[in-house]
Scaffold this active site. Structure first.
Site, short mmCIF file in Angstrom:
data_model
loop_
_atom_site.label_atom_id
_atom_site.label_comp_id
_atom_site.label_asym_id
_atom_site.label_seq_id
_atom_site.Cartn_x
_atom_site.Cartn_y
_atom_site.Cartn_z
N ARG A 178 7.61 1.12 7.98
CA ARG A 178 7.59 -0.03 7.08
C ARG A 178 7.59 0.48 5.64
O ARG A 178 6.66 1.19 5.24
CB ARG A 178 6.33 -0.87 7.35
CG ARG A 178 6.12 -2.01 6.40
CD ARG A 178 4.92 -2.88 6.81
NE ARG A 178 4.76 -3.95 5.85
CZ ARG A 178 3.78 -4.00 4.95
NH1 ARG A 178 2.85 -3.09 4.90
NH2 ARG A 178 3.74 -5.01 4.09
N HIS A 188 6.85 -5.63 -2.77
CA HIS A 188 5.51 -5.06 -2.71
C HIS A 188 5.10 -4.76 -4.15
O HIS A 188 4.85 -3.62 -4.52
CB HIS A 188 5.51 -3.81 -1.81
CG HIS A 188 4.15 -3.39 -1.34
ND1 HIS A 188 3.86 -3.18 -0.01
CD2 HIS A 188 3.00 -3.13 -1.99
CE1 HIS A 188 2.59 -2.79 0.13
NE2 HIS A 188 2.05 -2.75 -1.07
N GLU A 204 1.32 -9.23 0.83
CA GLU A 204 0.04 -9.63 0.25
C GLU A 204 0.20 -10.46 -1.03
O GLU A 204 -0.22 -10.04 -2.11
CB GLU A 204 -0.82 -8.40 -0.04
CG GLU A 204 -1.10 -7.57 1.20
CD GLU A 204 -2.03 -6.38 0.93
OE1 GLU A 204 -2.30 -6.10 -0.24
OE2 GLU A 204 -2.48 -5.75 1.89
N ASN A 221 -2.46 -7.71 7.33
CA ASN A 221 -3.08 -6.49 6.81
C ASN A 221 -4.58 -6.66 6.87
O ASN A 221 -5.11 -7.68 6.40
CB ASN A 221 -2.67 -6.24 5.35
CG ASN A 221 -1.21 -5.84 5.24
OD1 ASN A 221 -0.51 -5.68 6.25
ND2 ASN A 221 -0.75 -5.66 4.02
N TYR A 230 -8.47 -4.61 6.42
CA TYR A 230 -9.25 -3.43 6.03
C TYR A 230 -10.75 -3.60 6.25
O TYR A 230 -11.42 -2.68 6.68
CB TYR A 230 -8.99 -3.07 4.56
CG TYR A 230 -7.59 -2.53 4.35
CD1 TYR A 230 -7.31 -1.18 4.51
CD2 TYR A 230 -6.53 -3.39 4.04
CE1 TYR A 230 -6.02 -0.68 4.35
CE2 TYR A 230 -5.23 -2.90 3.89
CZ TYR A 230 -4.99 -1.55 4.04
OH TYR A 230 -3.71 -1.06 3.90
N GLU A 290 -0.67 -3.35 8.20
CA GLU A 290 -1.43 -2.34 7.45
C GLU A 290 -2.84 -2.30 7.98
O GLU A 290 -3.47 -3.36 8.20
CB GLU A 290 -1.53 -2.68 5.96
CG GLU A 290 -0.35 -2.31 5.14
CD GLU A 290 -0.56 -2.60 3.65
OE1 GLU A 290 -1.70 -2.48 3.16
OE2 GLU A 290 0.43 -2.95 3.00
#
Ligand code: IFM
Length: 478
Positions: free
Chosen positions: A77, A121, A166, A296, A298, A373
């Site tokens: 990606r 991005h 995002e 994504n 985290y 991600e």
């Protein structure tokens, strides 16, 4: 206990983004982006770091494709730098820039790796920002024209077309808190950006499908937030969760998947705007069929209602902001989460990934998902053993292991998650943190630009080539 097994067609990949790795900022006809301007503005990034050279992927992409191939990844990606292919963001396209991505795509395919492209991005052409950037509706139409051109040029060689990465960060960090480019701190601008990004997504999907037909797989990647109420039994804390959930998650999910803006979002932000920048018909455009929703993930956040007493806590990972990404949410507090933490100060909570995937499935049962991600920054050190450089990134291996297991637990509950992309392939320019935070499974020496596989790369190769979750000690080079 037997090791977790993933299906043969599960897609293992790794992700990067143009400004974070490419360098070659003034080469090949590339125009300036908002991140060039921002990073060159004193005080905006740690140590004044810029993406001028980054990992020099612009010149070393063939070597990087070789690493991807040797990792045994099924997909890669990456993002296209809009100002590299269309320097001003409108008008002339740059053949040399397009050729760079076309060659990269061919190189990936020759290596047996599926290209997963992100069109945006965060490196907006500076000329577009000068005309208002994402606060200007015209930017959405310019984005759609750029998307069309990319579909025409790269065509069916692309496995998945992701419009935006995002948009939360673009809108709220770029125009709300100002810690990201273009560094504006205006609540209204942030909400205008939210809508124009959603619109840009829908317009771009329409264009890609017009060029490539229904065979084109389209996507958007959202950094969805997992909010925990401080006191789950408190209605006030649940209300705080709903408020930030509307801003962070439903402001994107609802227009893109349901064709609406949530009523509570409009109500909560009424002091900032009446949302009249949403025109008739826009929400039919934002809602396009999506082959896959990119997620994504985290860490998690803990919030509670702020009564106004005492100092309001803002331990949301964005507390060093000039402004706030949390528009019209002054009655919400972000509390510190228990550790362990990564070098970003983000708490490590793999269960948050399971919860997120399950809750998405509960709301959107027919929507296939992909984790586009997931990864962690740690302060790595290089050791030389028997003349060979090694990075024993034990914490990153265990972070990746535990999150892949968490994804597996969601699959056990029937969630349709089709792929996982480790962030990131290479150490790179971590935005306002410059080169200080290392997310790569491959280490980059920023003096020599030499690449060295960390233990996490060896571990990930085992996973990608076997579809079996290796133990955290399975890190020896093949
Ligand atoms: O480096 C970023 C990436 O560009 C977007 N998602 C989060 C990563 C880690 O902060």
């Amino acid at each position: 206990m037997s090791a977790r097994k993933f299906p043969d067609d599960f897609l293992w990949g790794s992700a990067t983004a143009s400004y974070q790795i490419e360098g070659g900022a003034t080469e090949g006809g590339r125009g300036p982006s908002i991140w060039d301007t921002f990073s060159h503005t004193p005080g905006r990034t740690l140590n004044g770091d810029t993406g001028d050279v980054a990992d020099d992927h612009f010149h070393r992409w063939q070597e990087d494709v070789e690493h991807i191939k040797n990792l045994g990844l099924g997909a890669y990606r990456f993002s296209i730098a809009w100002p590299r292919v269309q320097p001003g963001g409108s008008g002339e396209f740059n053949a040399e820039g397009i050729r760079f991505y076309s060659d990269l795509v061919d190189g990936l395919i020759a290596a047996g790796v599926k290209p997963v492209v992100t069109l945006y991005h965060w490196d907006l052409p500076q000329e577009l920002e000068d005309a208002g950037g994402w606060t200007n509706r015209e930017t959405a139409y310019a984005f759609a024209r750029y998307a069309r051109k990319m579909a025409e040029e790269l065509g069916d060689r692309i496995d998945v077309w992701t419009t935006l990465n995002e948009p939360w960060c673009t809108a709220y960090l770029g125009y709300g808190s100002g810690v990201h480019a273009p560094g504006r701190t205006e609540s209204l601008a942030a909400l205008q950006a939210v809508h124009h990004l959603n619109l840009a997504h829908g317009l771009a999907v329409q264009q890609i499908r017009e060029v490539l037909g229904d065979a084109a797989k389209t996507s958007i990647t959202l950094n969805l937030h997992v909010f925990r109420p401080d006191d789950p039994s408190s209605e006030a804390d649940q209300g705080a969760v709903r408020k930030v959930d509307a801003l962070a998650n439903r402001a994107f999910l609802a227009p893109v998947l349901d064709g609406v803006y949530p009523a509570d979002l409009l109500e909560n932000t009424a002091s900032v705007t009446d949302w009249s920048f949403v025109h008739d018909g826009d929400l039919e455009i934002t809602k396009q069929p999506l082959d896959v929703l990119g997620v994504n993930y985290y860490s998690t956040a803990r919030v509670r209602h702020y009564s106004g007493e005492g100092e309001r806590q803002q331990a949301d990972g964005h507390k060093d902001s000039a402004g706030t990404p949390w528009i019209a949410a002054d009655d919400v507090e972000f509390l510190p989460q228990p550790g362990p933490y990564t070098a970003m100060g983000w708490n490590i909570e793999p269960a948050g990934l399971t919860d997120l995937l399950v809750s998405l499935r509960d709301t959107y049962p027919d929507q296939p998902l992909m984790v586009t991600e997931n990864g962690a920054a740690f302060a790595d050190t290089v050791v030389v053993e028997d003349g060979v450089a090694r990075v024993h990134d034990v914490e990153r291996v265990s972070y990746l292991h535990d999150h892949v297991e968490a994804l597996g637990l969601a699959r056990d509950q029937g969630v349709d998650v089709r792929g996982y992309f480790a962030w990131s392939l290479l150490d790179n320019f971590e935005w306002a943190y410059g080169y200080d935070r290392r997310f790569g499974i491959i280490r980059v020496d920023y003096e020599t630009l030499e690449r060295t596989w960390k233990d996490s790369a060896h571990w990930y190769r085992r996973l990608a080539t076997s579809n079996i979750l290796p133990g955290t000690d399975e890190v020896s080079p093949a």
